[in-house]
Design a protein around this motif. Structure first.
Motif, PDB file in Angstrom:
ATOM      1  N   ILE A   8     -60.233 -70.791-118.880  1.00  0.00           N
ATOM      2  CA  ILE A   8     -58.846 -70.348-118.735  1.00  0.00           C
ATOM      3  C   ILE A   8     -57.883 -71.522-118.889  1.00  0.00           C
ATOM      4  O   ILE A   8     -56.828 -71.378-119.516  1.00  0.00           O
ATOM      5  N   GLN A   9     -58.236 -72.691-118.379  1.00  0.00           N
ATOM      6  CA  GLN A   9     -57.383 -73.868-118.591  1.00  0.00           C
ATOM      7  C   GLN A   9     -57.274 -74.171-120.080  1.00  0.00           C
ATOM      8  O   GLN A   9     -56.186 -74.472-120.588  1.00  0.00           O
ATOM      9  N   SER A  10     -58.383 -74.060-120.809  1.00  0.00           N
ATOM     10  CA  SER A  10     -58.337 -74.315-122.255  1.00  0.00           C
ATOM     11  C   SER A  10     -57.473 -73.276-122.969  1.00  0.00           C
ATOM     12  O   SER A  10     -56.808 -73.595-123.953  1.00  0.00           O
ATOM     13  N   LEU A  11     -57.453 -72.036-122.470  1.00  0.00           N
ATOM     14  CA  LEU A  11     -56.598 -70.997-123.044  1.00  0.00           C
ATOM     15  C   LEU A  11     -55.127 -71.376-122.890  1.00  0.00           C
ATOM     16  O   LEU A  11     -54.361 -71.320-123.859  1.00  0.00           O
ATOM     17  N   TYR A  12     -54.709 -71.762-121.685  1.00  0.00           N
ATOM     18  CA  TYR A  12     -53.309 -72.150-121.473  1.00  0.00           C
ATOM     19  C   TYR A  12     -52.952 -73.380-122.300  1.00  0.00           C
ATOM     20  O   TYR A  12     -51.851 -73.463-122.860  1.00  0.00           O
ATOM     21  N   ASP A  13     -53.871 -74.334-122.402  1.00  0.00           N
ATOM     22  CA  ASP A  13     -53.620 -75.528-123.216  1.00  0.00           C
ATOM     23  C   ASP A  13     -53.410 -75.147-124.678  1.00  0.00           C
ATOM     24  O   ASP A  13     -52.486 -75.635-125.330  1.00  0.00           O
ATOM     25  N   ALA A  14     -54.273 -74.264-125.194  1.00  0.00           N
ATOM     26  CA  ALA A  14     -54.162 -73.829-126.588  1.00  0.00           C
ATOM     27  C   ALA A  14     -52.882 -73.031-126.813  1.00  0.00           C
ATOM     28  O   ALA A  14     -52.213 -73.192-127.846  1.00  0.00           O
ATOM     29  N   PHE A  15     -52.523 -72.161-125.870  1.00  0.00           N
ATOM     30  CA  PHE A  15     -51.287 -71.398-125.985  1.00  0.00           C
ATOM     31  C   PHE A  15     -50.096 -72.351-126.061  1.00  0.00           C
ATOM     32  O   PHE A  15     -49.183 -72.153-126.861  1.00  0.00           O
ATOM     33  N   GLY A  16     -50.131 -73.410-125.247  1.00  0.00           N
ATOM     34  CA  GLY A  16     -49.060 -74.405-125.258  1.00  0.00           C
ATOM     35  C   GLY A  16     -48.954 -75.142-126.585  1.00  0.00           C
ATOM     36  O   GLY A  16     -47.863 -75.568-126.972  1.00  0.00           O
ATOM     37  N   ARG A  17     -50.075 -75.293-127.289  1.00  0.00           N
ATOM     38  CA  ARG A  17     -50.083 -75.945-128.606  1.00  0.00           C
ATOM     39  C   ARG A  17     -49.745 -74.965-129.723  1.00  0.00           C
ATOM     40  O   ARG A  17     -49.626 -75.363-130.881  1.00  0.00           O
ATOM     41  N   GLY A  18     -49.665 -73.688-129.391  1.00  0.00           N
ATOM     42  CA  GLY A  18     -49.419 -72.683-130.413  1.00  0.00           C
ATOM     43  C   GLY A  18     -50.659 -72.303-131.199  1.00  0.00           C
ATOM     44  O   GLY A  18     -50.572 -71.785-132.310  1.00  0.00           O
ATOM     45  N   ASP A  19     -51.833 -72.522-130.621  1.00  0.00           N
ATOM     46  CA  ASP A  19     -53.103 -72.243-131.297  1.00  0.00           C
ATOM     47  C   ASP A  19     -53.564 -70.822-130.978  1.00  0.00           C
ATOM     48  O   ASP A  19     -54.478 -70.600-130.177  1.00  0.00           O
ATOM     49  N   ALA A  20     -52.925 -69.841-131.613  1.00  0.00           N
ATOM     50  CA  ALA A  20     -53.223 -68.431-131.350  1.00  0.00           C
ATOM     51  C   ALA A  20     -54.660 -68.086-131.707  1.00  0.00           C
ATOM     52  O   ALA A  20     -55.289 -67.270-131.030  1.00  0.00           O
ATOM     53  N   GLY A  21     -55.201 -68.688-132.747  1.00  0.00           N
ATOM     54  CA  GLY A  21     -56.572 -68.408-133.150  1.00  0.00           C
ATOM     55  C   GLY A  21     -57.567 -68.745-132.066  1.00  0.00           C
ATOM     56  O   GLY A  21     -58.503 -67.974-131.803  1.00  0.00           O
TER      57      GLY A  21
END
Length: 131
Positions: A8-21
């Motif tokens: 879940i932390q990696s999900l929020y980090d990716a969302f913050g980077r704009g990495d929708a994939g």
């Protein structure tokens, strides 16, 4: 740190980077995604695939807000359940009005795959800004 919390932390980090994939790739093909009752996006509940979440939730948010963010301040995990407390922010594209709403997200995982999500938030702000 538990595996579920790390996912879940990696999900929020990716969302913050704009990495929708990356974000959508963490979801089960038959995810059970529930937006908060009263939210403009709850009309699609339950979203039942990553594509539905991408189009019905993320796509709608990004079409209305600039600089939309979901930033957790605390993430708790117990087994395959994770709860995140945080704040949404963004700027309404047409009015310039700012979104600043608290959230609680409840996640259920099977290993590293997200199988369910439930959102709790201040839906009044979302309704006012999104219609």
């Amino acid at each position: 740190m538990s595996q579920a919390r790390e996912v879940i932390q990696s999900l929020y980090d990716a969302f913050g980077r704009g990495d929708a994939g990356f974000v959508l790739g963490l979801m089960a093909d038959d995810i059970h995604w529930m937006e908060a009752e009263g939210s403009p996006m709850a009309s699609g509940n339950p979203y039942a695939s990553p594509q539905q979440v991408g189009e019905g939730v993320f796509g709608r948010l990004l079409s209305v807000f600039d600089d939309f963010a979901a930033v957790p301040s605390e993430i708790l995990a117990e087994g395959d359940r994770v709860v995140a407390f945080g704040r949404y922010s963004g700027v309404h594209k047409e009015s310039g009005e700012k979104l600043d709403a608290p959230f609680v997200h409840s996640w259920t995982l099977d290993g590293e795959t997200i199988t369910a999500f439930q959102q709790y938030t201040d839906t009044e702000q979302h309704v006012r800004l999104m219609g």
